[in-house]
Enzyme design. Structure first.
Site, PDB file in Angstrom:
ATOM      1  N   VAL A 282       0.875  -1.176   0.000  1.00 60.95           N
ATOM      2  CA  VAL A 282       0.000   0.000   0.000  1.00 60.95           C
ATOM      3  C   VAL A 282       0.907   1.219   0.000  1.00 60.95           C
ATOM      4  O   VAL A 282       1.751   1.380   0.887  1.00 60.95           O
ATOM      5  CB  VAL A 282      -0.936   0.024   1.225  1.00 60.95           C
ATOM      6  CG1 VAL A 282      -1.833   1.253   1.183  1.00 60.95           C
ATOM      7  CG2 VAL A 282      -1.788  -1.240   1.277  1.00 60.95           C
ATOM      8  N   ASN A 485      19.610  -6.498 -15.317  1.00 57.72           N
ATOM      9  CA  ASN A 485      20.216  -7.427 -16.257  1.00 57.72           C
ATOM     10  C   ASN A 485      20.854  -6.730 -17.452  1.00 57.72           C
ATOM     11  O   ASN A 485      21.668  -5.840 -17.288  1.00 57.72           O
ATOM     12  CB  ASN A 485      19.169  -8.463 -16.684  1.00 57.72           C
ATOM     13  CG  ASN A 485      18.649  -9.267 -15.506  1.00 57.72           C
ATOM     14  OD1 ASN A 485      19.394  -9.549 -14.574  1.00 57.72           O
ATOM     15  ND2 ASN A 485      17.380  -9.612 -15.512  1.00 57.72           N
TER      16      ASN A 485
END
Length: 595
Positions: A282, A485
Site C-alpha cells: 500500500v 540485467n
C-alpha cells in the site's frame, strides 16, 4: 635539439597560447595564478578516453551478490577513476517458493554475478578501451552486439547438449527391452483422469514461461550505466541532465518535471497467519501541488501515526525501568530514544497482516484522519496487487484470501466496486496476470478514467518492449520499468519514447534487492517518468534515493527550471466496449463483492 623543440612547441601553438593566457589573466590578477593557468590550458587537452573497466562482486541491500563496475579514464595523461555503479539484484522467485527453489536460485545468481565480473574484467575491458565515455550510443551498440553474440553461443551449446541427449536416449531405447504389458493399463488410466481434471477446471490462459536470463547479463546493464555516469562526470553536468540530453538529441530542456514518488507504507505479508493475500504494497502518493520535500514530510507524519496504531494493545512504549527511582532521576530532562522498528520489510516499510481487503485501506484512512489529513485531497493511495502470485492453476482462479477464490472476471468486478468505494486509490499495479488480456481490457474500460492501471510483472523485459509494446504488454495505463540485467541506457531512452507516444505513463521502479546506488532517480528525472517507485522511507539503500530526489528538486528550483507535475487519467472506453456496458454486467448493489 633546440631546433626540434622549437618546431614541436610551435606545431602545437604553445607560444601563441601562452601569450594569450598571460594577456587574458594579467588584468584579473588571480590569487592562484598557476591554478588559473591550469584551467586555461585544460580546455586544449585531449578528451578523456576509457582506459580500464573493473568488475567486482559486492553485496546489495538484502545481502545478495551483485555487480559493481568502475570506470577509469586517461585524463591529462594520467589514469583516473571517474565513477562506479552497483547493479540491483532482481529475482523471479516468488515469496512463497519452496526452500529448494530458493536455494537453486541463489546458486544461479552467484554464478551469474561471477560470470558478469569475468565479462567486465576481460572482454568488455578490452573492447571499450580508448572510447570516449560521452559516446553512449556507440558504447551501447557494442554492448548489444556482444550480448547478442553471447546469446547465440548459449543457444549453440544448448543445441549440442540436446543432440547428445537425444543420441543417448536413442541408444538406451535400442538396448532396452519392450515395456511390460502390465504397466500399460495403469498408465492409460492415470492419463484419462488427468485429462478430465484439465478440461473441467483449467479454463484460463496458461502462464507464459518465465523469460530466461543469460548468466552474466548484469555486465551489460552495469557497464552501460557506469559509462553514462562517467559521461556526465566528464561533461561536468548532473546525470539526470546528461540522460535528458541523450533523449532529446543534445537539446537541453527548458524545464524539467520531477516524478511523483510512490512511497510504500505497508507491506501486507502473503505468508502471514492473516487471511489477505491480494495486496503486496500500500503506497502513498503526495498531491502534485506539494513539493517533494513537503510530500515526504507528510508521509513521515502518516507513518508515525500508523506505527502508533499498529502498536500491540496494552504495550507501554517506554525503554526505561518504571520501578527504578535511580533510573528516573538519572534520565530526568533527557529525551527518550526513538522506538526500534521491529517490523520493517526489505522494501523499507512497515509489515502487517490483514484479514480482508478493506482493512489496510481503513487503517490508512484512520491514520490520516487522526492527524488532520483527508485521503483524496491531502494524499492519495496506490496498491500493488501482485496478482500473478495468487493464481491457483488447478482451480483457474485467484486466491485473494485464504480459501477465497475469484475468477478473472470476478476480479474486474471486485476492483470496480473497490475504486467506487475508495475513490482516493489512484493506481492499481498488477491487478491481474498479463495472460488475462481480455480482463485487462475490461478493467481499463471501466476504471481507466478514474485511476492508473499499471503493469509491472505483467510487462515483459525492456528488450521485448522495444519490438512492440502493444504485443508485449496488455492494455494498461502505464508500465513500471526496472533497470536490471542486460538493460542499457539507450534501451530505456528508446522504450520511454515509444511509451510516451502511446499515451502510456512511465514509472521507474526499484527491484526488491536494492543497492545504495542512486542512479535510478537521475534516470527517472532525465527520462521524464511520471512516477518513481522506490519503496519505503526506511533502510539506507531506499532513503539514499529519496535524498537524491530532494537534492535534484532543490537544484532545479534554484535554477528556475522546475515544472509542476500533473495527474491525467486516460479514458479507454472508446477503444473497446463502453464503460456503461461493463457496469451492466455487475451484480446488484446489495451483493458485496469485496472480500
Amino acid at each position: 635539439l633546440r631546433q626540434e623543440a622549437a618546431e614541436y612547441y610551435r606545431g602545437h601553438r604553445v607560444p601563441q597560447r601562452m601569450e594569450e593566457a598571460l594577456n587574458a589573466l594579467f588584468p584579473q590578477r588571480p590569487a592562484d595564478l598557476y591554478g588559473e593557468l591550469a584551467n586555461y590550458f585544460s580546455k586544449f587537452s585531449k578528451a578523456p578516453v576509457i582506459c580500464k573497466l573493473v568488475g567486482r562482486k559486492v553485496l546489495d541491500g538484502v545481502g545478495q551478490p551483485t555487480l559493481e563496475v568502475e570506470i577509469y579514464c586517461t585524463v591529462k595523461n594520467y589514469e583516473k577513476k571517474i565513477c562506479s555503479t552497483v547493479m540491483t539484484s532482481h529475482s523471479q522467485i516468488p515469496e512463497n517458493a519452496l526452500p529448494e527453489t530458493t536455494e537453486a536460485g541463489e546458486k544461479e545468481r552467484n554464478y551469474s554475478v561471477n560470470t558478469a565480473v569475468e565479462w567486465v574484467n576481460e572482454s568488455l575491458n578490452t573492447m571499450l578501451r580508448d572510447l570516449k565515455p560521452t559516446d553512449q550510443c556507440k558504447v551501447d551498440k557494442m554492448l548489444g552486439e556482444y550480448f547478442t553474440k553471447k546469446v547465440e553461443e548459449k543457444k549453440e551449446i544448448q543445441k549440442q547438449e540436446e543432440e547428445v541427449k537425444e543420441e543417448a536416449e536413442a541408444t538406451l531405447a535400442l538396448s532396452s527391452c519392450t515395456p511390460s504389458a502390465t504397466a500399460l493399463p495403469g498408465k492409460k488410466k492415470a492419463t484419462k483422469t488427468g485429462k478430465k481434471v484439465a478440461v473441467a477446471e483449467r479454463t484460463i490462459p496458461p502462464a507464459e514461461p518465465i523469460e530466461s536470463v543469460l548468466c552474466g547479463s548484469l555486465a551489460i546493464g552495469g557497464t552501460s550505466l557506469a559509462i553514462a555516469k562517467a559521461g556526465a562526470t566528464i561533461s561536468r553536468i548532473p546525470l539526470y541532465l546528461h540522460i535528458a540530453l541523450l533523449k532529446h538529441d543534445q537539446h537541453s530542456p527548458k524545464e524539467m518535471t520531477l516524478p511523483l514518488p510512490m512511497i510504500t507504507l505497508l507491506n501486507c505479508e502473503k505468508n502471514s497467519p492473516a487471511k489477505l493475500k491480494l495486496v503486496k504494497e500500500v503506497m502513498l502518493i503526495p498531491p502534485v501541488q506539494l513539493s517533494i520535500k513537503k510530500g515526504i514530510e507528510r508521509v513521515l507524519d502518516i507513518q508515525k501515526e500508523m506505527m502508533r496504531l499498529l502498536e500491540p494493545p496494552g504495550k507501554v512504549p517506554s525503554p526505561q525501568l518504571a520501578d527504578s527511582k535511580k533510573g528516573r532521576a538519572h534520565n530526568t530532562g533527557k529525551k527518550a530514544p526513538p522506538r526500534a522498528l521491529k517490523r520493517i520489510s526489505h522494501l523499507g516499510c512497515l509489515i502487517t497482516g490483514c484479514d480482508n481487503l478493506e482493512q489496510p485501506l481503513l487503517l490508512m484512512q484512520t491514520a490520516c484522519n487522526n492527524i488532520g489529513l483527508e485521503l483524496g485531497t491531502d494524499m492519495y493511495l496506490a496498491m500493488n496487487c501482485a496478482a500473478h502470485e495468487l493464481m491457483d492453476y488447478v482451480k483457474g482462479k485467484y486466491e485473494i484470501l485464504t480459501g477465497t477464490f475469484k475468477s478473472p472476471d470476478e476480479m474486474v468486478d471486485m476492483y470496480v466496486e473497490l475504486i467506487n468505494k475508495f475513490p482516493f486509490i489512484i493506481a492499481l499495479i498488477d491487478p491481474l496476470r498479463k495472460e488475462d488480456r481480455q480482463q485487462w481490457n475490461n478493467i481499463c474500460c471501466a476504471l481507466g478514467s478514474k485511476c492508473y492501471l499499471v503493469a509491472e510483472d505483467a510487462a515483459t523485459y525492456i528488450s521485448k518492449l522495444k519490438i512492440d509494446p502493444n504485443i508485449n504488454i496488455p492494455t494498461c495505463s502505464g508500465v513500471v520499468l526496472k533497470y536490471i540485467n542486460q538493460t542499457m541506457v539507450s534501451d530505456l531512452i528508446e522504450v520511454t519514447g515509444l511509451l510516451d507516444g502511446q499515451r502510456h505513463i512511465t514509472i521507474l521502479g526499484s527491484p526488491d534487492g536494492e543497492s545504495s546506488d542512486d542512479s535510478v532517480v537521475d534516470l527517472a528525472v532525465g527520462l521524464g517518468a511520471r512516477f518513481i517507485k522506490l519503496g519505503g522511507l526506511s533502510r539506507g539503500e531506499r532513503v539514499t534515493k529519496y535524498n537524491r530526489l530532494l537534492a535534484i528538486e532543490e537544484e532545479l528550483a534554484k535554477n528556475r527550471t522546475l515544472r509542476e507535475a500533473n495527474l491525467e487519467f486516460v479514458a479507454f472506453a472508446e477503444e473497446s466496449q463502453p464503460e456503461k456496458q461493463l457496469s451492466d454486467m455487475l451484480p446488484p448493489p446489495k451483493q458485496d463483492l469485496l472480500p
